[in-house]
Scaffold this motif. Structure first.
Motif, mmCIF file in Angstrom:
data_model
loop_
_atom_site.group_PDB
_atom_site.id
_atom_site.type_symbol
_atom_site.label_atom_id
_atom_site.label_comp_id
_atom_site.label_asym_id
_atom_site.label_seq_id
_atom_site.Cartn_x
_atom_site.Cartn_y
_atom_site.Cartn_z
ATOM 1 N N SER A 10 1.216 -1.459 -0.239
ATOM 2 C CA SER A 10 0.068 -0.209 0.535
ATOM 3 C C SER A 10 0.992 1.322 -0.195
ATOM 4 O O SER A 10 2.031 1.102 0.817
ATOM 5 C CB SER A 10 -0.866 0.256 1.185
ATOM 6 O OG SER A 10 -1.747 -1.237 1.108
ATOM 7 N N VAL A 11 0.446 1.924 -0.201
ATOM 8 C CA VAL A 11 1.376 3.707 -0.658
ATOM 9 C C VAL A 11 0.219 4.828 -0.150
ATOM 10 O O VAL A 11 -1.253 4.612 -1.333
ATOM 11 C CB VAL A 11 1.564 3.643 -1.943
ATOM 12 C CG1 VAL A 11 3.043 5.261 -1.830
ATOM 13 C CG2 VAL A 11 2.659 2.386 -2.277
ATOM 14 N N ILE A 12 0.091 5.769 0.472
ATOM 15 C CA ILE A 12 -0.003 6.376 0.584
ATOM 16 C C ILE A 12 0.956 8.091 -0.192
ATOM 17 O O ILE A 12 1.185 8.394 -0.225
ATOM 18 C CB ILE A 12 -0.301 6.831 1.761
ATOM 19 C CG1 ILE A 12 -1.314 8.295 2.165
ATOM 20 C CG2 ILE A 12 0.929 7.627 2.257
ATOM 21 C CD1 ILE A 12 -1.867 8.481 3.589
ATOM 22 N N ILE A 13 -0.416 8.404 -1.156
ATOM 23 C CA ILE A 13 -0.527 9.379 -2.415
ATOM 24 C C ILE A 13 -0.849 10.319 -1.952
ATOM 25 O O ILE A 13 -2.564 10.765 -1.891
ATOM 26 C CB ILE A 13 -0.055 8.360 -3.452
ATOM 27 C CG1 ILE A 13 -1.295 8.439 -4.287
ATOM 28 C CG2 ILE A 13 0.583 7.501 -3.782
ATOM 29 C CD1 ILE A 13 -1.565 7.653 -5.903
ATOM 30 N N THR A 14 -0.894 11.683 -2.591
ATOM 31 C CA THR A 14 -0.788 12.998 -3.145
ATOM 32 C C THR A 14 -1.087 13.248 -4.005
ATOM 33 O O THR A 14 -0.434 14.230 -4.628
ATOM 34 C CB THR A 14 -0.792 13.940 -1.671
ATOM 35 O OG1 THR A 14 -0.578 13.496 -0.299
ATOM 36 C CG2 THR A 14 -1.457 15.153 -2.043
ATOM 37 N N PRO A 15 -1.680 12.528 -5.059
ATOM 38 C CA PRO A 15 -1.985 13.442 -6.264
ATOM 39 C C PRO A 15 -1.517 15.165 -6.513
ATOM 40 O O PRO A 15 -2.721 15.116 -6.428
ATOM 41 C CB PRO A 15 -2.898 12.387 -6.956
ATOM 42 C CG PRO A 15 -3.136 11.274 -6.350
ATOM 43 C CD PRO A 15 -2.899 12.123 -5.102
ATOM 44 N N THR A 16 -1.455 15.080 -8.037
ATOM 45 C CA THR A 16 -1.588 16.585 -7.918
ATOM 46 C C THR A 16 -3.328 17.250 -8.481
ATOM 47 O O THR A 16 -3.970 16.806 -9.229
ATOM 48 C CB THR A 16 -0.584 17.269 -9.335
ATOM 49 O OG1 THR A 16 0.410 17.341 -9.070
ATOM 50 C CG2 THR A 16 -0.809 19.054 -9.172
ATOM 51 N N GLY A 17 -3.385 17.841 -7.415
ATOM 52 C CA GLY A 17 -4.528 18.608 -7.278
ATOM 53 C C GLY A 17 -6.125 17.647 -6.979
ATOM 54 O O GLY A 17 -6.987 17.746 -6.846
#
Length: 386
Positions: A10-17
């Motif tokens: 699992s990865v916690i990501i913050t995609p642009t926008g």
């Protein structure tokens, strides 16, 4: 070009926008210390590292670290700085603000100059984002473990002396002190984050500090006026004012679990997990120092002064994330409170998120939310957690 491909359960990501989310499975691609790609699924090319369980998260960001591993930051020598910076990645922290508690202004100014000289020669490890001055512009009614003899009003001359090195990035003060609102404006104009703390202010005085530029409240509910239905104080304003981010010591001793849950529910997206760690953090029970005063680390609970006053904590920031999840806070919110929210608050949008263009500061948290591996700028700086 140095590259690294990590695939993970699992990865916690913050995609642009868009908002932060968990993807499973997921991957992160790094080049020259910067994240160039992050997303869901598994790339066709073989990974350099594959994480079979747990969570790949952004490196944790702690805005309040008085000390760790036996060392108090305010009087730490070069060897002590080396120890703290090189070992904090064991706790998942990849960026922090060493915190100097109340002392005479000239003593703090000297400590800042000493730190400036040391910072140019530190090993790989946790980034030093600047210094947090917790005092001496605090209320003697809410002094906590601070030495009342050194508390003072923030004169323009004292503020200027503390800003001289350019290292100060966060100042905790009591807005009811004489000259405090002018100090808030001066500090804010200098690019310093101002936090209301160790304060007996009313909610109205706290709002006035926010009007002047304050954007944080230091360790909500601890050493401050609280919640009273006819006499609201700092804590009330921290919860209802969208301009303020409440810092929270989630060791389950400073603030009861139900009250911590209240903070998250009342201030969604604004909570900042901090450790307020003292020199006793990461150490066995015994006697240590905080701001030149002895503190005792017991077998259970936080460190204490001789009079029984809580004096910082022995908390790890990865433990705080785990405690948040344990009281029912969703994983994304808990991780954001220790990564993206503090990074944005301190003016470092390149930290605290897994997104293209961000620094490759990463931590592998096990299913128990304990740190297993930490990378800073794409370089492994800790491995061995279980």
């Amino acid at each position: 070009m140095a590259s690294l491909l990590i695939t993970a359960h699992s990865v916690i990501i913050t995609p642009t926008g868009t908002s932060t989310r968990v993807v499973s499975p997921g991957y992160v691609r790094v080049a020259d210390g910067v994240i160039v790609e992050a997303g869901e699924g598994r790339p066709a090319d073989p990974p350099d590292v594959d994480l079979p369980d747990g969570l790949l998260a952004p490196g944790l960001v702690d805005l309040q670290v008085n000390g760790f591993y036996g060392h108090d930051m305010v009087d730490a020598d070069e060897a002590a700085w080396h120890t703290v910076v090189s070992r904090l990645p064991e706790t998942g922290v990849t960026a922090f603000l060493p915190t100097f508690i109340t002392a005479p202004v000239e003593t703090q100014a000297a400590a800042l100059r000493r730190a400036r000289d040391i910072l140019s020669n530190l090993p790989a490890g946790t980034r030093v984002l600047g210094v947090h001055l917790e005092g001496p512009f605090l209320s003697d009614k809410r002094k906590g473990a601070h030495n009342a003899a050194h508390l003072t009003d923030p004169s323009p001359e004292d503020v200027a002396a503390l800003l001289e090195t350019g290292l100060v990035k966060l100042v905790t003060l009591a807005p009811e002190r004489n000259g405090a609102l002018d100090a808030v404006r001066t500090l804010t104009e200098a690019g310093v984050l101002v936090s209301v703390g160790h304060s007996d202010a009313t909610a109205e005085q706290t709002a006035a500090a926010a009007d002047a530029g304050a954007r944080m409240v230091t360790h909500i509910f601890n050493a401050q006026s609280g919640v009273h239905h006819r006499d609201p104080g700092v804590a009330v304003q921290a919860l209802i004012d969208d301009r303020l981010s409440p810092g929270l010591i989630l060791d389950l001793h400073h603030v009861a679990p139900k009250v911590a849950e209240l903070v998250f529910r009342a201030a969604p997206g604004r909570v900042v997990l901090v450790t307020d760690a003292a020199a006793s953090a990461g150490m066995p029970p015994g006697t240590y120092e905080l701001g030149g005063e002895p503190i005792t680390m017991p077998e259970q609970g936080p460190p204490l002064r001789a009079d029984g006053t809580i004096a910082g904590s022995g908390l790890r920031l990865d433990e705080a994330v785990g405690n948040a999840v344990g009281i029912g806070i969703d994983l994304v919110t808990a991780v954001d409170a220790a990564t993206r929210v503090p990074a944005d608050l301190i003016g470092r949008p390149d930290l605290g998120r897994i997104a293209p263009g961000a620094a490759a500061d990463l931590v592998w948290l096990g299913p128990d939310h304990r740190t297993r591996t930490t990378w800073a700028g794409g370089q492994k700086v800790f491995e061995g957690g279980s």
